[in-house]
Design a protein around this motif. Structure first.
Motif, mmCIF file in Angstrom:
data_model
loop_
_atom_site.group_PDB
_atom_site.id
_atom_site.type_symbol
_atom_site.label_atom_id
_atom_site.label_comp_id
_atom_site.label_asym_id
_atom_site.label_seq_id
_atom_site.Cartn_x
_atom_site.Cartn_y
_atom_site.Cartn_z
ATOM 1 N N ASP A 41 82.964 1.416 34.920
ATOM 2 C CA ASP A 41 81.890 1.531 35.915
ATOM 3 C C ASP A 41 80.520 1.440 35.256
ATOM 4 O OD1 ASP A 41 83.492 1.735 38.137
ATOM 5 O OD2 ASP A 41 83.453 3.921 38.199
ATOM 6 N N ASP A 42 80.381 2.092 34.102
ATOM 7 C CA ASP A 42 79.110 2.072 33.370
ATOM 8 C C ASP A 42 78.766 0.651 32.941
ATOM 9 O OD1 ASP A 42 76.825 3.043 32.095
ATOM 10 O OD2 ASP A 42 77.912 3.536 30.251
ATOM 11 N N LEU A 43 79.759 -0.067 32.432
ATOM 12 C CA LEU A 43 79.541 -1.441 31.996
ATOM 13 C C LEU A 43 79.091 -2.313 33.165
ATOM 14 C CD1 LEU A 43 81.710 -3.431 29.577
ATOM 15 C CD2 LEU A 43 81.158 -4.433 31.768
ATOM 16 N N ILE A 44 79.771 -2.197 34.294
ATOM 17 C CA ILE A 44 79.433 -3.012 35.463
ATOM 18 C C ILE A 44 78.102 -2.591 36.079
ATOM 19 C CG2 ILE A 44 80.132 -3.537 37.835
ATOM 20 C CD1 ILE A 44 83.037 -3.554 36.726
ATOM 21 N N ALA A 45 77.862 -1.280 36.157
ATOM 22 C CA ALA A 45 76.615 -0.791 36.757
ATOM 23 C C ALA A 45 75.391 -1.309 36.007
ATOM 24 C CB ALA A 45 76.604 0.733 36.794
ATOM 25 N N ALA A 48 76.053 -5.381 32.248
ATOM 26 C CA ALA A 48 75.962 -5.740 30.841
ATOM 27 C C ALA A 48 76.880 -6.878 30.442
ATOM 28 C CB ALA A 48 76.253 -4.512 29.991
ATOM 29 N N ALA A 49 78.016 -7.011 31.094
ATOM 30 C CA ALA A 49 78.991 -8.016 30.656
ATOM 31 C C ALA A 49 78.441 -9.432 30.734
ATOM 32 C CB ALA A 49 80.269 -7.895 31.478
ATOM 33 N N SER A 50 77.478 -9.654 31.608
ATOM 34 C CA SER A 50 76.922 -10.995 31.732
ATOM 35 C C SER A 50 76.075 -11.380 30.523
ATOM 36 C CB SER A 50 76.090 -11.110 33.010
ATOM 37 O OG SER A 50 74.987 -10.252 32.960
ATOM 38 N N HIS A 51 75.776 -10.418 29.677
ATOM 39 C CA HIS A 51 74.940 -10.678 28.507
ATOM 40 C C HIS A 51 75.693 -10.443 27.204
ATOM 41 C CE1 HIS A 51 71.632 -10.887 31.312
ATOM 42 N NE2 HIS A 51 71.975 -9.711 31.772
#
Length: 79
Positions: A41-45, A48-51
């Motif tokens: 959830d933290d990653l998606i919120a 960040a994954a797009s970078h």
């Protein structure tokens, strides 16, 4: 520079994983930026994954597990 996301709910294991990736980067002479997360959830919120170039995920985590996190990022974020 490689941007590497590391996601694990176990703080000690996350620190160990970060240490291991740094050792690999030093040995391989690869410049890295490590981005730690405590859960999917933290990653998606933080979107960040797009970078990131690489994301290493724990499979079993509270809130959003690793499999659901990778499914969400694969479907929702640009590649």
């Amino acid at each position: 520079m490689l941007r590497i996301g590391l996601c694990d709910d176990d703080k000690e294991y996350l620190q160990l994983l970060m240490h291991m990736v740094r050792l690999w980067a030093d040995y391989s002479r690869v410049e890295v930026e490590l981005l730690p997360f405590n859960n999917g959830d933290d990653l998606i919120a933080r979107n960040a994954a797009s970078h990131m170039d690489i994301v290493i995920l724990d499979i079993v985590m509270p809130l959003l597990n690793g499999m659901d996190t990778v499914s969400y990022t694969h479907l929702k974020l640009p590649t």
